[in-house]
Design a protein around this motif. Structure first.
Motif, PDB file in Angstrom:
ATOM      1  N   ASN A 288       0.802  -1.220   0.000  1.00 45.83           N
ATOM      2  CA  ASN A 288       0.000   0.000   0.000  1.00 45.83           C
ATOM      3  C   ASN A 288       0.839   1.277   0.000  1.00 45.83           C
ATOM      4  OD1 ASN A 288      -1.476  -2.263   1.760  1.00 45.83           O
ATOM      5  ND2 ASN A 288      -3.035  -1.063   0.700  1.00 45.83           N
ATOM      6  N   CYS A 339      -8.230 -14.231   4.946  1.00 49.78           N
ATOM      7  CA  CYS A 339      -8.611 -13.084   4.115  1.00 49.78           C
ATOM      8  C   CYS A 339      -7.386 -12.255   3.750  1.00 49.78           C
ATOM      9  CB  CYS A 339      -9.636 -12.216   4.848  1.00 49.78           C
ATOM     10  SG  CYS A 339     -11.292 -12.942   4.933  1.00 49.78           S
ATOM     11  N   MET A 340      -6.484 -12.056   4.687  1.00 53.26           N
ATOM     12  CA  MET A 340      -5.265 -11.298   4.387  1.00 53.26           C
ATOM     13  C   MET A 340      -4.439 -11.991   3.316  1.00 53.26           C
ATOM     14  SD  MET A 340      -3.807  -9.612   7.925  1.00 53.26           S
ATOM     15  CE  MET A 340      -4.224 -10.896   9.082  1.00 53.26           C
ATOM     16  N   VAL A 343      -7.624 -12.594  -0.126  1.00 54.52           N
ATOM     17  CA  VAL A 343      -8.584 -11.614  -0.622  1.00 54.52           C
ATOM     18  C   VAL A 343      -7.836 -10.335  -0.979  1.00 54.52           C
ATOM     19  CG1 VAL A 343     -10.626 -10.231  -0.094  1.00 54.52           C
ATOM     20  CG2 VAL A 343     -10.407 -12.566   0.814  1.00 54.52           C
ATOM     21  N   SER A 345      -6.724  -6.815  -1.137  1.00 52.27           N
ATOM     22  CA  SER A 345      -7.065  -5.873  -0.072  1.00 52.27           C
ATOM     23  C   SER A 345      -6.573  -4.461  -0.346  1.00 52.27           C
ATOM     24  CB  SER A 345      -6.471  -6.345   1.263  1.00 52.27           C
ATOM     25  OG  SER A 345      -6.996  -7.595   1.645  1.00 52.27           O
ATOM     26  N   SER A 346      -7.507  -3.508  -0.285  1.00 45.27           N
ATOM     27  CA  SER A 346      -7.128  -2.107  -0.189  1.00 45.27           C
ATOM     28  C   SER A 346      -6.680  -1.858   1.250  1.00 45.27           C
ATOM     29  CB  SER A 346      -8.332  -1.225  -0.516  1.00 45.27           C
ATOM     30  OG  SER A 346      -9.360  -1.432   0.451  1.00 45.27           O
ATOM     31  N   THR A 347      -6.209  -0.657   1.532  1.00 45.15           N
ATOM     32  CA  THR A 347      -5.803  -0.348   2.899  1.00 45.15           C
ATOM     33  C   THR A 347      -6.968  -0.501   3.870  1.00 45.15           C
ATOM     34  OG1 THR A 347      -4.136   1.221   2.095  1.00 45.15           O
ATOM     35  CG2 THR A 347      -4.819   1.431   4.393  1.00 45.15           C
ATOM     36  N   LEU A 349      -9.722  -2.494   3.546  1.00 40.95           N
ATOM     37  CA  LEU A 349     -10.036  -3.906   3.766  1.00 40.95           C
ATOM     38  C   LEU A 349      -8.973  -4.592   4.614  1.00 40.95           C
ATOM     39  CD1 LEU A 349     -11.497  -5.410   0.457  1.00 40.95           C
ATOM     40  CD2 LEU A 349     -12.572  -5.292   2.705  1.00 40.95           C
ATOM     41  N   PHE A 350      -7.708  -4.294   4.352  1.00 43.03           N
ATOM     42  CA  PHE A 350      -6.624  -4.899   5.129  1.00 43.03           C
ATOM     43  C   PHE A 350      -6.767  -4.528   6.604  1.00 43.03           C
ATOM     44  CE2 PHE A 350      -2.275  -5.453   6.672  1.00 43.03           C
ATOM     45  CZ  PHE A 350      -1.945  -6.677   6.107  1.00 43.03           C
ATOM     46  N   TRP A 353      -9.440  -6.714   8.159  1.00 46.05           N
ATOM     47  CA  TRP A 353      -8.967  -8.058   8.511  1.00 46.05           C
ATOM     48  C   TRP A 353      -8.137  -8.019   9.793  1.00 46.05           C
ATOM     49  CZ3 TRP A 353     -12.441  -9.106   5.556  1.00 46.05           C
ATOM     50  CH2 TRP A 353     -12.456  -9.012   4.186  1.00 46.05           C
TER      51      TRP A 353
END
Length: 458
Positions: A288, A339-340, A343, A345-347, A349-350, A353
């Motif tokens: 990111n 998920c990490m 999936v 992940s944007s910042t 979403l990360f 998680w």
């Protein structure tokens, strides 16, 4: 005891402060970013060795006295981390700072002595405060770095705070009644230290030199031999460092195993999110590209949810039962890790998680210490609490070695410069899938424990 709560807050502050600074440490000392994971791994190893010894010495010589010793060592290590002129001195400072983990078992013993009627609830409050301190340190360390811009000066801030607690603890914390008849198992402590150092060093060498190389096999064999000798010595010692029969009779085996497994995720996943969030997606294809303050905010949110889980643990365990609370929490953390790993992940979403994992881990951390302190006797409260914390720090130290090895073995580089190498995305997937499996195993252990006790939530 307000002083113990404040001390645990600043203990967490010191531990969380360095996390968003790992990238700056890499630049300041010209070491690969993955190698900075060893700062956390060495600190955890030091904690695993020192906590049981300091805890037993607390029962023998007085908990306040050993709490002062622990604060002095933690402050000295923090100062060396801040002022060290090379990376080796930073690692040495992390080792000296290791007794910061002894604050909690010594505080648990003091609560058992002076506030036995509310010790269970108070321990949950202290654990929550500790994790809140980690959250505060994570965000403040990053912002302080962006505002001040001088790594050594920024790292001195938590060192000064810990130093200020030395006279405060000496003047304010009440004495406990030491057991003068209790001996200190020095041989057991030495063997445990050799075992952990040997096993961790061997594990760290395996990815680079091969599992069958002498540099891997010799320390592993020495460590395993020392561990076997340690178990034999503990059976014969008058006052063992780890009283295995007493642990079994007090029904402490399952809390120790669960604590060990969950600590693998909690401590092992401190540096991977930082390395992932600071990675440049244009250069490495993942990450990111956040700065120190951005990383601090994300890590602080994760730590804050850890605090939330710890504060909610008492109510959840009463509502759901301890076993259901443990199982659900462990599975929540496992799902977040998967998920990490898989999936995209944007910042935002990360961060979600990490927050989910934090809540799950926080509930477990809030439930287990209450079980331990509730089942221990007053005369050996610090020793039992120390064994619990040692199980956690051993899990964390092994996880730290695993993470450090994976992030320095599975790497990518944009220009062929060794010091510009960064962990590959496959390294992060390997770490997070492993941690998910560990959390699932912790859930299974919790469920099986309930089954063995005929459905009683232990």
């Amino acid at each position: 005891m307000p002083i113990l709560i404040a001390l645990e807050f600043f203990s967490g502050l010191a531990q969380g402060w360095i996390i968003p600074l790992l990238g700056q440490i890499s630049k300041a000392y010209d070491v690969p970013i993955g190698a900075t994971s060893w700062v956390l791994a060495v600190g955890l190893l030091s904690s695993a060795v020192s906590v049981p010894l300091l805890s037993v010495m607390g029962d023998r010589f007085g908990h306040r006295k050993l709490l002062i010793v622990s604060v002095v060592l933690a402050a000295a290590g923090s100062i060396l981390i801040a002022l060290g002129s090379n990376f080796a001195l930073v690692l040495a400072g992390a080792a000296i700072q290791g007794p910061v983990a002894a604050f909690l078992p010594l505080a648990m013993a003091l609560l058992k002595t002076h506030r036995a009627h509310s010790a269970n609830k108070d321990v949950g409050l202290i654990v929550g405060t500790l994790t809140f301190g980690v959250a505060a340190g994570s965000i403040l360390g990053g912002f302080a770095m962006d505002a001040i811009g001088q790594l050594h000066l920024v790292q001195l801030i938590p060192a000064v705070a810990l130093t200020a607690f030395i006279p405060l603890v000496a003047l304010v914390v009440p004495k406990s009644n030491p057991d003068s008849a209790r001996s200190v198992d020095w041989l057991g402590a030495a063997l445990l230290g050799v075992a952990l150092v040997g096993i961790m060093y061997g594990l760290s060498e395996a990815p680079h030199k091969g599992l069958l190389s002498l540099s891997t096999l010799i320390p592993l064999l020495v460590g395993i031999a020392a561990l076997l000798a340690f178990l034999k010595v503990e059976r014969l010692a008058k006052d063992p460092l780890v009283d295995i029969p007493a642990m079994r009779s007090a029904r402490l085996t399952s809390p120790l195993i669960i604590g060990f497994l969950v600590a693998v995720t909690m401590f092992g996943n401190q540096s991977p999110p930082v390395l992932f969030l600071t990675a440049s997606p244009e250069t490495l294809g993942y990450g990111n590209g956040l700065g120190a303050s951005g990383v601090g905010v994300v890590v602080a949110i994760s730590s804050a949810t850890l605090t939330l889980g710890a504060f909610l643990s008492f109510a959840l365990s009463r509502t759901l039962g301890r076993t259901r609370a443990l199982v659900i929490s462990c599975l929540l953390s496992a799902a977040a890790m998967l998920c990490m790993a898989f999936v995209p992940s944007s910042t935002v979403l990360f961060t979600v998680w990490l927050a989910a994992s934090g809540i799950g881990t926080g509930v477990v951390l809030g439930v287990l210490p209450g079980m331990v302190i509730e089942r221990s006797s007053e005369s050996a409260a610090a020793s039992v609490a120390g064994v619990y914390n040692t199980a956690r720090t051993i899990g964390g130290s092994l996880a730290g070695a695993f993470v450090a090895s994976i992030t320095t073995l599975l790497v990518v580089s944009s220009n062929g410069d060794q010091n510009s190498a960064a962990p590959s995305f496959e390294a992060f997937q390997t770490i997070w899938v492993t941690f998910a499996a560990v959390n699932i195993l912790a859930a299974v252990v919790s469920a099986l424990t309930a089954r063995k006790t005929n459905g009683v939530h232990n």
